[in-house]
Structures are given as structure tokens and as C-alpha cells.
Write an enzyme that holds these catalytic residues in place. Structure first.
Site, mmCIF file in Angstrom:
data_model
loop_
_atom_site.group_PDB
_atom_site.id
_atom_site.type_symbol
_atom_site.label_atom_id
_atom_site.label_comp_id
_atom_site.label_asym_id
_atom_site.label_seq_id
_atom_site.Cartn_x
_atom_site.Cartn_y
_atom_site.Cartn_z
ATOM 1 N N GLU A 60 0.803 -1.225 0.000
ATOM 2 C CA GLU A 60 0.000 0.000 0.000
ATOM 3 C C GLU A 60 0.833 1.271 0.000
ATOM 4 O O GLU A 60 0.476 2.255 -0.638
ATOM 5 C CB GLU A 60 -0.957 -0.006 1.198
ATOM 6 N N HIS A 129 -11.323 -3.500 10.407
ATOM 7 C CA HIS A 129 -11.912 -3.451 9.064
ATOM 8 C C HIS A 129 -13.089 -2.484 9.027
ATOM 9 O O HIS A 129 -13.976 -2.612 8.177
ATOM 10 C CB HIS A 129 -12.380 -4.841 8.626
HETATM 11 C C1 TPP Z 1 -2.660 -4.385 4.410
HETATM 12 C C2 TPP Z 1 -3.742 -5.208 3.824
HETATM 13 N N1 TPP Z 1 -3.947 -5.162 2.489
HETATM 14 C C3 TPP Z 1 -4.906 -5.908 1.939
HETATM 15 C C4 TPP Z 1 -5.697 -6.722 2.699
HETATM 16 C C5 TPP Z 1 -6.790 -7.567 2.061
HETATM 17 N N2 TPP Z 1 -6.431 -8.991 2.168
HETATM 18 C C6 TPP Z 1 -6.917 -9.774 3.130
HETATM 19 S S1 TPP Z 1 -6.262 -11.328 3.055
HETATM 20 C C7 TPP Z 1 -5.366 -10.943 1.677
HETATM 21 C C8 TPP Z 1 -4.560 -12.004 0.978
HETATM 22 C C9 TPP Z 1 -3.183 -12.123 1.447
HETATM 23 O O1 TPP Z 1 -2.576 -13.166 0.736
HETATM 24 P P1 TPP Z 1 -1.558 -14.133 1.441
HETATM 25 O O2 TPP Z 1 -0.642 -13.364 2.312
HETATM 26 O O3 TPP Z 1 -0.935 -14.948 0.370
HETATM 27 O O4 TPP Z 1 -2.440 -15.042 2.412
HETATM 28 P P2 TPP Z 1 -3.527 -16.136 2.022
HETATM 29 O O5 TPP Z 1 -4.848 -15.452 2.071
HETATM 30 O O6 TPP Z 1 -3.203 -16.678 0.692
HETATM 31 O O7 TPP Z 1 -3.425 -17.152 3.097
HETATM 32 C C10 TPP Z 1 -5.552 -9.628 1.323
HETATM 33 C C11 TPP Z 1 -4.878 -8.990 0.189
HETATM 34 C C12 TPP Z 1 -5.467 -6.730 4.080
HETATM 35 N N3 TPP Z 1 -6.188 -7.475 4.906
HETATM 36 N N4 TPP Z 1 -4.474 -5.976 4.610
#
Ligand code: TPP
Ligand code: TPP
Ligand code: MG
Ligand code: MG
Lengths: 351, 342, 351, 342
Positions: A60, A129
């Protein structure tokens, strides 16, 4: 003119902007995924190509700086985050760069950047959130802050934001995404910095923003049966703030309630009260009041959020009390919807 | 044409890339490189001389000892290329062709300054020259440089964006995020890291793991990388030229270049500060022996008459300081202007 | 009891804390360098070892998270940044983690973290080295915010902050670092959340914080010659806010001026006015007023900062005007010091 | 002792490191690993079954398909070791010995939940067990895990801190900053990256450069690294055991382990979503063939009577859901409590 949802209206505004100006680009986590950020970016990549519309890494802070860099060299950037809360990672870029650049470089650079931040609430969004930090952005000289409350305004204000030469924080309340109204076609713009009078009345001024305007309208309707006619002002822009419209309403009603979706201390609502108290104290016929979220994070549990949000009954109750009308029971007459944590059946978890 | 005009011409043509891109090192380039090297040194030393008089009243970070890289790149870029830089940005501003008078006036807080006095030493700008600003926040301008490259790519401009950073900025997450994105999108950008071993008084050892190679780190993130002696101006120029050409002609994507160099004076301000004990006097002396300016002159002895260039520079500086000191301050009311663009 | 500077007093507070509790650690950029963060951390590494006192990478966000992690497992962490502005990089950690953890984990975890942020001003600090964002922190439920105005308070409040079980944002105005006062020895604590009455008077209430208290004192002295006795309240804690002390003063004077070192919109000052206007409107004998920094970044040039800062004359002027005293010329009587951009000869650039 | 009690004992002893640290894989470990593997799967599937009834009302991220790594580590840590995790944290909570009833109650928003209903699925905590919380902000808990390790080191505790992250979190600058500091201070911490190829609907290709190896990136930052098949539970356990032992006995400093794995259902929620087209059905099927649970059973066929363990797990889950559904909600006034610690 057609009847479309807030989310579609956002989508249309971006389409219009990208069609009339090839320097408009649009990105954000999920901007090109099948859900297209609650539908708001659906179809953009297909229409404008993957150079101008793209997904991004979960970075971000840098991606905000990238937007600023692109914007000072002539692009008009629209960046979206699915929750405002994620954007806390980018405060350095938005405050130390975007907000300062035009001033600090004496007008040499300007940053036509629009940051769309979606405000969460309901369905157990919980403490990280669901933050409504409009007052943070309003506190920073150099930023503009916009909070639309209807589909029509969403389009008109977003188009103005995109083409504004300054950084604009555009805050979309997710509970509005499915609300709809008549929205003009084409390049429809609503000037930033002007509030909208939603309802005329002489008895009480309500200042509102974003989703709370929907609640205020219910309250206004309810108050009518007690002979109370409210002046309902929807701020549209939080900054610049249209204080003139508020002052002129106050000069008529002498009574004011300011609503705010954010926490109480140092809120936009408290700022408006301060501006009025210091500048036009004599207009008050009674002490002013505010209704904001408490100085408490939003809990997750269904039960804990019951009665936690500001709603029509709270607004009506506040005004009835101020006007000392005692034969009313707004909490009974306007019961909290059940379930209370969704704006309608369309709003489903899990996200 | 008398000498003075001749040098002015040099100065004027300095940023005309088309003319020089493919030329080998020749007398012209030697002259212009020396001119920039010496100009940066002399400007910074003059600032150091003036600082104690308390007319310069803003945090000021000098590049004395670190003139090599900016001088090296000065003959390789044109006005359509972008630079962004840091708190220590004087040298990069000058190397990009930024107006000396406007820089000095800015440092003095005058209305004729490049930012009208609002920014000071840490906020230099010359948009016409493609110098898109410096930031007083470590790492802050990195993603801006990447965004500029994105913009160039989208507009299909054959221009590059150069991001100047120090070794300290490497520690900011935004560096990592920015480079990742630049690689992902194959952007025409060069990260130029002037590794001077310190961040304020802190040596690398208290900030980065032992044995860390900054450029190999950048490589693992996905950049093409190079590592060169930043005090050897012509070596630096060669490396830079090759890389800039690759980016402009083969769309090679982002490069990260680590240049070794050393700051002579205190981090912020005009004094020498080795007596504080945060670094070893011998370390300083060893680097001083490798003065980029002296090395350059030693390696290019016969070719040019340095004295004449020096004189020209002196006159430029004299004029810049004379003007800046007498230029008017901005009106107080200016403080309240230009918050928003119209 | 001894007469020491604010900076030394901070240094002493940390020494005391580290001596009585081996779980106190202290770090920050420059914490162990020869200048020791304006002298405030000098000698700590020698005394307590380099495991407990250390310099750090320029990684404000992660280092805040590291502090939180250490703190939830029993350490008491003091982290310092030489400018508040750098801490903008760490908003995610301080807001989404530190501020929320105790609430969001229902009391399972708590974060005894003290973040010392130094507020810059003067000597061309410019737009990104001079921000006073106390209202941001005050807006976030779960944080405490402290702004000492004297050497004595610095020690007493810092010790309380370090041993407070919650995250505390401790804001030090650099112009105070060289001011001195009698400071009690040893483990001297001043409770958080209580304001200090600096001066008693019946004519006007001044609410102040941090460096502005020094200016307010000059103004108070000046106003005396016009027979005006002010009630001067130094907030000490911005959050929790000691509204009771303010209310009780207002109930006496009926007139109030609130000072704030931050920008006007959504400031702490405006919040206090709002709280008073909504809760004890009837106490006002006249409209309340605030003096804050303008909604403008701080420019760098010596000339542009002339008259830019709030100072004694502004305070006196505001009150004289409110009281309609016309035979006064505070701007002439309390001229701006020359140079105006330093608090005294000890304060030298370049940093 | 009847079967049920026997399994309970297994469960109780599961987190007693001293006993098991040096043992080779034996029947006991096989049993306990299977127990955890199956338990995570069954709990998550039960949540998926219940979700459509709209009684679970918070964002919920299931670990179905990704049970391998949590099961593998479950027999290698004790209550003094720390875990921190993410939005997808159920499996890590259970693997650390977190109380199942409290987790399910938390997801239902009940007062008996591990966070009293304030946190929900994304904010699990069990301090007694050393499970120090999960965060709904990507990357946010990484530096906390490093701070926990710092605290262990300062207190001279022979314990480790494990940081669970996804491939998406790698893109956050805070990951990079945190790992840099962990290496600088040689902290006893393991970064455990479950690379499931996606962040929400976004494949790695739109987020990270082609050819990026996450573990080699971590290596360039300075960590010791390993890379293993996260769906092969005993292989994962072997790698983890070796590394945990190294950290605890040789103070080897931070490790970063990348485990390949795959999420079967939608990112957030209970449904399958391959029809959306963001990933290939065949990719999913290929990974499903490599189900960590089935693979585990196949490789350890003769040793144990899985049926009995399954039954025990069923009864645990049955009880957890029965209790959680009937447990009281917190009082509304609780929403306004516990903002500050006293
Ligand atoms: C700082 C931030 N950016 C975006 C999000 C939205 N978000 C929630 S879970 C996620 C996926 C993250 O992917 P990963 O780290 O690969 O974990 P996975 O869900 O695959 O276990 C995102 C982008 C968030 N929660 N926090
Ligand atoms: C985010 C942030 N943190 C800290 C500082 C204070 N600071 C100013 S310059 C500097 C040194 C940075 O070192 P480096 O990047 O190596 O540049 P150099 O000064 O050596 O040229 C620091 C830490 C800052 N300006 N911004
Ligand atoms: Mg350096
Ligand atoms: Mg993933």
C-alpha cells in the site's frame, strides 16, 4: 439518466473519466479480479487495457507513492483499497508527499490523485476493518476529502475528484454500494466543496455525511409526525467544508445536530461544532449536539454491534430530547432492523 | 567566442542527450564532467563557508566527497529523463541541470528560490529540467521515481527515471515494495544508491546484517544490478552509460546500481565531525585520499585547462550567492498561498 | 530536587525506569549515537548495556511492531523518533495493532509501549519536519497522548507513561528541550489524564499544551496590567482529557481560549470546544475561541515563518479583543523575538 | 483407559516439547500429527457447513488444503514458544494447542470466545499456549513475532517465535524490514511462509516478478532458508524440526521457510469458487490430488487406527459447536469495556 446502484455509478464514473482522458489510470488490489472491488471496477480492464487498469502487489505504501509519481507527471490516478484500514500503511506517502507537494514546491508540481477507500461496517468487520478516519484526512492541509451519500453523488463527485488537480480522498461506505438512484449519463460532475440541502425545514439542522444521510432521512420523516421539520444538509465534501451552508441553516433554525461515522474525539462533527461556536455563537438557540461513533473500536460479535451504530432512532431521539418532546418513543417506533449488521439482504458475508 | 561564453555553451549543451549518447569519452565529455564535479564541490564548499553566518536557516546536507556519481551521470541524461532525490539532493539537482541561482536562493529562503522559499535545501525542484523533487523523509521519493517511470512507459516515452538514495533508505520497506513493483512492470528506472556507509551517525553495522551486499539484495528482489566505485567518475559514467543505454534501447527493466562513496563532513550541516568518534579518522583519511575530484584530475591530466573551468564556476557561484543574498524574501502572505492547485 | 533541563529530565526518567525495572528497553534512530537524540538518551547504553539500549535500522513501521511484540510479552519499550513526521510510516502498527490489542483480544494482551516523538519547529524545519499531529492520536481509541510543558512534567509524565500498561504517544516539543525547572529526584510520577492548573484567575480560561504554555504564561503576565487574571490550564495529557478541570474553570470564568500547536481543522482545540459547547453550553458568557496553527504546512523560509507561529501576543490579543479592551497593543508590547525561528541562542541549526 | 481418554492424553501431551524434541518419528508422533491434521480439516469443514446458516457472522478464512504445515509443527513446539498468525489463522491456533471451544465460540461471537467475541475469526488468541494473536491486516503481525523473539532473547529464554504468513505478505515492506532487523539481531525466530500461490483472487504473476523465489529473496535479506513441500507433512516436520533445533541449540538466528501448498476453497468464506475463473480448475485438481491428509494416510498406512482418532475428533468438534451455539452472547455493555488496560 438511469436508475443504477452506487457501485455501478462509481464504475460508470471511472469509465467516463478513462474515456475522455487517456491519462487516467486505475489500480488497486483486486481491480481486475472477478469481483472487481465490489463491482466498481468490473469491465474496466477489458475496455481500457491492462496497462491502464491493473491489480497490484500488497504494497500500500509504495503503490501510493507510485500513484503520486505518475500523477505529478501528468497521469490522473485512481487507486482503490477495499478497506480504509489498509491505507494506514500509506500515511507517509499521502501526508508527507501528496498533501504537501503543491505547497512545498510552490506550485511547481500538483498531484491529481484520487484514493478510493471503502469503509467497512457490519458482518463482523471488527476493529481493523471498520475504521472511519475522515477526520485524519481533513486534519491534513492539502488533502480534499469527499464522502458521497447517493449513487448520483457518487458519480458526480468521483468525476470531479478524478479531474481535480489535487489529491482527493474519496470515502465510499460499503452499505451504500447497493443503494440506487437516478444518475445522469455522461460526464456528470458535482463541484467539490459544496454541501447539498437534502430537505428544507425550519426547526432543526442536521448535518450528515455518507451512509448516515440515509438514516437521517428516516429520522426526518419520523420527526414530521411531531411537527418537526428538519433542514438536512449532506456534506458531500468533508474538506473543503461548506461551512456557509451550515451557518445559513443554523441562522434559520438555531438548533443543530452533526452526525459523523467516525469516533468522537477530534471528529469532523466536533470540528464543525467548534467552527460554529467560535464564529456564530449567537445563532444558537440551544446547545448544539453531535452523534458520532463512540471512542471505542468496533467489536466483531453480532450481539456487541447491536445498538452500536448510529441509526435513525438515535437521531430522532436526540432531536426530540432537545426539543423536549416527551410523548415519543423513537426506539420503539423505529426498531433496529434484525439482523442489524447488514444494510439489506444483498449484503452477505463473508467479506 | 571568449572562454566564458564557451563554458556557458558547454553548460547549455550539457543536457542534450541525442548529441552525446553514443559518443565515447572525449575531451568535451571530460570537460563537462569536470565542470560538474568541480561545480558541485565548489557550491557545497561555499555553502559550508556561508552557513555559520546564520543566513542559511534550514537543515542542509552537503555532498562534499560524493560528487562523483552525480557528475558521472550529468552528461548521460536529458530534460525528458526524471530525477528524484533525497535530503542530500544539491548534487543531483545540479547534475540534472537545475538552476544554481534558484537553488542557492531556495536555501536562503528567497522568493527567487526554486520552491519560492517554501521548501529549503531539502525540497529542490526544477520541473523543466526533469528534476522532480527531493524529500526530507528517508525513502519517501523512491516510489515517486517508480511512478514517474510508469508514466513514461504508459506514454511510450523513451526516457528514464533515476532514483537517488543512500544506504539508509535501503532499510525502508518502501524501497523494497517499490523495487518489487518496478521489476514486476519492467519499468525504465534506475535506482542509484550512494552507499556512504553511514546514516547520520549510525554505521551500517547497527542497521544491516553483517556481510549484506546491498546490490545483491536488490538482485534478489529482481533488479538488474551493478556495483561500482562512486569516486571513480569515469568508471561510474561507463557503468551508468551502459545501463541507461540498455534501458532506453532494450527495455531491460529496472536497474539498481550501488556506488561506494563517502561523505566528508557532518551528516547535516557544514562542519567536520570526526572528533565525535562515531567514525574513525583513518577511515575518513583513506576516503579523502580517494577524492573523486583529485582522482579525476590525476587521470585526465593533459587534456584540459582546469583553471579556466574553475574560474567560470567561481563566477557562477559568486553571482548565485550575491544574487541570492540580495534577492527579496517572499511576502509573508505567501506562506498562506498555493495550498491547493487550481 | 534539582534544576535541570527538559532534555536531562527525560534522560533521567529513562534512567530511573531502566534502573527499577530490567524489562524496560529503549531504542530509536540515534539512541546510542554521540548526540543521543538531543541529549535525551546520552549515557544509557553505557549504563544499561547494548542489549537494552540500541540504535535501529531506518524501518519505522517494523520497529514499531517489534516494540509492540516485545511489549505484549512483558517488556516495557521506549521508542523514540527525532521527528514525529517519520512516525507516519508506522501508523498501521500503532493504530491497527498497539491501539486495538487490549480491546480486540478482550484484555488478554496489553501493550506497555511509550513512543517518544519530537515535534520540530523553527530553523527552516519546513513542511515535513514540523507536524504536530496530536489530534490524530487522540482520535484513535486505545492510545494515550501526553504533551509535557516543563522539565518537571517531562520526568513525571514520562515515568508514568513508561509504566502505564497502555500504548502512550509522548510528544516532546523541541523548543522545550533546553528549558529548565526544579525536578524531583528518583521515581517521580505524575498521573496521566490530569491537567495542571498553572495560574488561577477569574476572568478568562486559557487551555494550553506543550510549548504554548510558555507563551501563554507571557501573555498572562502581560494581561495582568489590564486587570485581567487568567485561569491557565496546562493539559499535560491530551488523552485521556481532563475535561472536568476545564469545565470547572469555565464555570468560573465563562470565557475560554484553547490553544493548539497543530493545524486547525479537527484539532484537539476544536474537540475541546465541541465538548464544552455540547455539554455545558450555559457556562459560556461569550463565544469560545481557539488559536491553532493554520491549515497550511509550515513553510521553510525565515521570512515566511515570521508571524506564522502562535505566540504570546496572539494569545493576549485574542483575549483583549474578546474582553473589548481597546487601549492595548500586544503586538507592539510583546514583539516577536528576532530571530523568531529559534527559542534561544542554544538552539542552532542545522538540524 | 478407554480410547477416548487415551486420545485426550495424546492431546494433552501434544505440546510437551521436552519429551519429544529428540525423538525420531514414532507411532506416537504419527498419531499426534494425524490427529492435528485431521482435526484442522474437520474443524474447517464443519465451519464451512455451518457458515451458510448465517450464525457465523464475520469474515472467515479457511485452511482446508493447507493443514500440512500446522500439523507438522504441532509436535515441535511448547507453550513457551510463540506463534503469531494472520487472517487465515485457525490452523495455527489449533496447532499451538489453542482451545477449540474458545475458537469456535469466538467465531460465533460468544462471550466464551477466546477474545470474548470482540475479535472474531481473524483475531484469535491463547496467551497461555503462547499463541499471541492473529491480525486481519496483511503483514501486520510479522514485526510482532520479531518483537516476541527479541523479548525471548533479552530474557534469555530458550524459546522460539514462529511467524506464519502467506505469499502476499511478502509484498509488504514490513516483512522486509522485520526480517532485516531479525537477522541484524540474530533473533530466535522462524518465518513460515505458506505459499498458496494466491492473494485473494490474485495470482503471484500480478504481484511478484516472474521467476521470483521467495525463499531466495529471504536469503538475500540475510535469513537462513529452506523450501519444502507443505503438503508432505513428515517432510515438513523434518525440516521444521531441524531448524527449530538449530535455533534452540546453536542460536543460528532467523530462518525463513517457504512451504508450497494450496487453498481449496474461496479466499474468504466457505464455498468453492474455481468457476469464477481466477484460477484453473486443473491446477486445483492437481493440488487436490496432493491432499496433505490423504498423502499422510497413504504413507503411514499400517501404523495406526485412524478411525478411532477420527471419532474422537468428531466428538470434540460436536461438543465445540454444540457449546458455542448455546453459549451466551456477551452483554451489549461489554462493547464499551476493556479499551484500556488498568
Ligand atoms: C494491508 C492489507 N492489504 C490488503 C488486505 C486484504 N487482504 C486480506 S487477506 C489478503 C490475501 C493475502 O494473501 P496471502 O498473504 O498470500 O495469504 P492467504 O490469504 O493466501 O493465506 C488480502 C490482500 C489486508 N487485509 N491488509
Ligand atoms: C523516515 C525517516 N526516518 C529518519 C529520518 C532522519 N534522517 C534524515 S537523513 C537520514 C540518513 C539517511 O541515511 P542515507 O539514506 O544513507 O543517506 P545519507 O544521509 O547517508 O546520504 C536519517 C536517518 C528521516 N528523515 N526520515
Ligand atoms: Mg548513507
Ligand atoms: Mg496466499
Amino acid at each position: 439518466m438511469k436508475n443504477i446502484t452506487f457501485a455501478n455509478s462509481i464504475n460508470e464514473a471511472i469509465k467516463v473519466a478513462m474515456s475522455i482522458d487517456k491519462n487516467v489510470i486505475c489500480y488497486g488490489l483486486g481491480a481486475t479480479d472477478p469481483k472487481g472491488i465490489f463491482g466498481t471496477t468490473v469491465g474496466l480492464e477489458e475496455k481500457f487495457g491492462s496497462e491502464r487498469v491493473f491489480d497490484m502487489p500488497t504494497s500500500e505504501n509504495a503503490m501510493t507513492g507510485v500513484a503520486i509519481g505518475a500523477s505529478i507527471s501528468g497521469m490522473k490516478t485512481i487507486m482503490t483499497h477495499q478497506r480504509l484500514d489498509f491505507f494506514l500503511l500509506a500515511m507517509d506517502q499521502i501526508v508527507n508527499s501528496a498533501a504537501k507537494m503543491h505547497y512545498m514546491f510552490n506550485g511547481e508540481l500538483n498531484v491529481p490523485l484520487t484514493v478510493r477507500l471503502i469503509l467497512g461496517r457490519g458482518w463482523g468487520q471488527g476493529p481493523t476493518h471498520s475504521q472511519n478516519l475522515q477526520s485524519w484526512f481533513a486534519h491534513i492541509p492539502g488533502l480534499k476529502v469527499v464522502m458521497p451519500s447517493s449513487a448520483e453523488d457518487a458519480k458526480g463527485l468521483l468525476l470531479s475528484s478524478i479531474f481535480d488537480p489535487n489529491p482527493v480522498i474519496f470515502l465510499e461506505h460499503r452499505w451504500l454500494h447497493n443503494s440506487s438512484s437516478e444518475v445522469p449519463d455522461g460526464d456528470y460532475r458535482i463541484p467539490l466543496g459544496k454541501a447539498k440541502k437534502i430537505k428544507e425545514g425550519n426547526d432543526f439542522t442536521i448535518v450528515s455525511m455518507s451512509y448516515l444521510t440515509a438514516e437521517a432521512l428516516i429520522a426526518a420523516k419520523y420527526l414530521k409526525q411531531f411537527g418537526i421539520e428538519v433542514d438536512l444538509i449532506d456534506l458531500r465534501s468533508i474538506k473543503p467544508l461548506d461551512i456557509d451552508t451550515i451557518v445559513s441553516s443554523l441562522s434559520k433554525t438555531g438548533r443543530i445536530l452533526v452526525l459523523d461515522t467516525g469516533a468522537s474525539t477530534c471528529s469532523v462533527a466536533s470540528d464543525i461544532i467548534s467552527k460554529l461556536s467560535t464564529k456564530c455563537f449567537s445563532y444558537f438557540k440551544d446547545s448544539p449536539c453531535i452523534l458520532t461513533m463512540p471512542d471505542i473500536p468496533e467489536p466483531t460479535s453480532f450481539e456487541l454491534t447491536k445498538g452500536f451504530y448510529i441509526r435513525a432512532a438515535d437521531i430522532a431521539n436526540e432531536i426530540l430530547q432537545k426539543l423536549k418532546i416527551e410523548n415519543a418513543n423513537p426506539y420503539k417506533d423505529i426498531p433496529e432492523p434484525d439482523p442489524h449488521d447488514i444494510p439489506g439482504e444483498w449484503f452477505k458475508g463473508p467479506f | 567566442m571568449d572562454e566564458k561564453d564557451k563554458f556557458k555553451l558547454i553548460h547549455k549543451s550539457m543536457f542534450n542527450l541525442e548529441e552525446n549518447q553514443n559518443s565515447e569519452i572525449n575531451e568535451d565529455i571530460i570537460k563537462r564532467t569536470y565542470y560538474m564535479l568541480k561545480k558541485i564541490r565548489s557550491v557545497e564548499e561555499r555553502i559550508a563557508e556561508e552557513y555559520p553566518y546564520n543566513e542559511i536557516r534550514c537543515p542542509t546536507h552537503l555532498s562534499i566527497g560524493q560528487e562523483g556519481v552525480p557528475a558521472a551521470i550529468s552528461t548521460l541524461v536529458n530534460d525528458h529523463d526524471y530525477f528524484v532525490s533525497t535530503h542530500r539532493g544539491h548534487a543531483h539537482y545540479l547534475a540534472k541541470g537545475g538552476d544554481l541561482n534558484k537553488m542557492i536562493a531556495e536555501i536562503y529562503g528567497k522568493t527567487t528560490g526554486c520552491a519560492g522559499g517554501k521548501g529549503g535545501s531539502m525540497h529542490l525542484i526544477d520541473k523543466q529540467k526533469g528534476f522532480m523533487g527531493t524529500s526530507a523523509i528517508v525513502g519517501n521519493s523512491i516510489p515517486l521515481g517508480v511512478g514517474l517511470a510508469l508514466s513514461n512507459k504508459l506514454k511510450k516515452k523513451n526516457s528514464i527515471s533515476c532514483i537517488f538514495i543512500g544506504d539508509g533508505a535501503i532499510e525502508e520497506g518502501v524501497f523494497y515494495e517499490s523495487l518489487n513493483f518496478a521489476v514486476l512492470k519492467n519499468l525504465p528506472v534506475v535506482f542509484i544508491c550512494e552507499n556512504n556507509l553511514y546514516s547520520v551517525y549510525s554505521p551500517l553495522s547497527v542497521r544491516q546484517p553483517e556481510g549484506r551486499s546491498i546490490n545483491l539484495l536488490a538482485k534478489a528482489i529482481g533488479a538488474n544490478v551493478a556495483h561500482a566505485d562512486g569516486n571513480n567518475v569515469l568508471e561510474s559514467r561507463k557503468v551508468l552509460k551502459e545501463i541507461i543505454t540498455k534501458i532506453k534501447t532494450c527495455e531491460s527493466g529496472p536497474w539498481f546500481i550501488e556506488f561506494d562513496t563517502y561523505r566528508w563532513r557532518e551528516h547535516c550541516g557544514y562542519q567536520f565531525d570526526n572528533h565525535l568518534g562515531y567514525r574513525d579518522e583513518n577511515e575518513y583519511l583513506a576516503w579523502k585520499k580517494r577524492d573523486p575530484l583529485e582522482l579525476f584530475k590525476k587521470n585526465n591530466q593533459v587534456l584540459i585547462d582546469y583553471g579556466k573551468i574553475d574560474k567560470f564556476i567561481e563566477s557562477e557561484i559568486e553571482e548565485a550567492f550575491r544574487k541570492s543574498k540580495t534577492d527579496p524574501f517572499p511576502e509573508k502572505s505567501e506562506a498562506y498561498q498555493k495550498l491547493y492547485a487550481e
